[in-house]
Write a protein that holds these residues in place. Structure first.
Motif: not given
Length: 342
Positions: A154-170
């Protein structure tokens, strides 16, 4: 009607997208033009039948009941009904296509906004090995994916100013995760319990086999994960690998699978980049951190551990050691091919 071409994956990066879209619009316009022409033809035939022909002209009546493909309908009404049904079906199909294109354009607009900084929010994705679903899940908190790989897609190839957080449940994520060619300011892969984990005392509960960043710009962070099945990592390159990346950060992670030591699998590899581990625990590892191919990283005193073969290996790279060095190892530091410790 000509077969329309469908939206392909990664169309944002396809220079032919405009041509594909325009070709489909042309096909729809041509079909509409043909329908209008045929509708006019049908009306003229009906006018001829009603206005210019007597009811005794059986051949003309029969001709009026015959469609272009030669099908003879029992009545003129049944022929017109069949025609109307065919037109209605075709129009419904065209409407579905247009709705699809409208949705595609909205998605494309959102991606362009993300690329050029118009997106205001960070991208938050949730993963749950026990309750998630890669088919029906959306990645939202209440609808997580099952695998990290699905989240990465789901991560786009590029984002100018925002960040990506992948939150993983135990849970256990026995998978090889590759993240390639991302021009994003920051990507965080973290356990949802990372704020409370103490890797020096116990396992974190978020077990991951292998994460591999390649050619990604920006800040790349892995937080609160626990090593598992180190002997199954591809080519035994390492549990967490960063190749030609902006800045790698590995924090609050626990590396305690002894198979890493027996199979010479390093815990962290920084290849032609910058970064380093901090506040992590290394137990019975082949090497806590290897820097190679002109990397420049650090290894602070917040890292601890015991029973390792090597602590830090600087292979044609520079590693800054912030003393005291608290990772117990047979050989705490090793330099190769002109590597340096400072």
């Amino acid at each position: 009607m000509n077969e329309l071409r469908k939206w392909e994956n990664n169309a944002l990066n396809d220079s032919n997208y405009r041509n594909v879209f325009n070709d489909n619009v042309d096909a729809l316009n041509n079909t509409i033009s043909d329908l209008r022409a045929y509708n006019g033809y049908t009306k003229s035939r009906i006018d001829n039948l009603v206005l210019s022909v007597s009811g005794n002209d059986i051949k003309e009546v029969e001709d009026a009941r015959t469609s272009l493909n030669g099908t003879i309908h029992p009545t003129l009404s049944s022929r017109l009904t069949a025609f109307e049904q065919a037109v209605a079906s075709l129009l419904a199909t065209m409407n579905e296509r247009m709705e699809l294109y409208e949705k595609t354009n909205r998605d494309l607009e959102n991606q362009l906004k993300a690329i050029y900084g118009a997106a205001e929010n960070n991208l938050e994705i949730y993963v749950d090995a026990n309750k998630g679903n890669d088919v029906t899940g959306t990645g939202a908190l209440n609808s997580p994916f099952k695998t990290i790989n699905k989240a990465v897609q789901q991560i786009p190839r590029a984002m100018n100013s925002s960040s990506v957080y992948i939150n993983i449940v135990p849970g256990t994520y026995n998978e090889d995760v590759y993240i390639r060619d991302k021009q994003i300011s920051a990507i965080f892969i973290r356990g949802t319990n990372s704020a409370s984990v103490e890797p020096t005392k116990a396992q974190t509960g978020v077990f991951v086999r292998h994460i591999n960043f390649q050619d990604c710009l920006g800040y790349l962070s892995i937080v609160g994960l626990n090593q598992i099945n180190a002997d199954q990592t591809p080519q035994k390159k390492g549990t967490f690998v960063f190749t030609r990346c902006g800045y790698a950060s590995v924090g609050l992670c626990r590396f305690d699978d002894s198979k890493a030591k027996t199979n010479s699998v390093p815990a962290i590899v920084i290849d032609s980049g910058k970064g380093g581990a901090h506040s992590s625990y290394f137990l019975n590892q082949y090497a806590a951190q290897i820097d190679q191919y002109t990397s420049h990283s650090n290894f602070p005193y917040t890292n601890t551990g015991t029973g390792n073969t090597f602590g830090v290996i600087a292979d044609a790279s520079i590693v800054q050691i912030n003393p005291p060095f608290l990772v117990g190892a047979t050989t705490q530091t090793l330099t190769k091919n002109g590597g340096m410790l400072v």
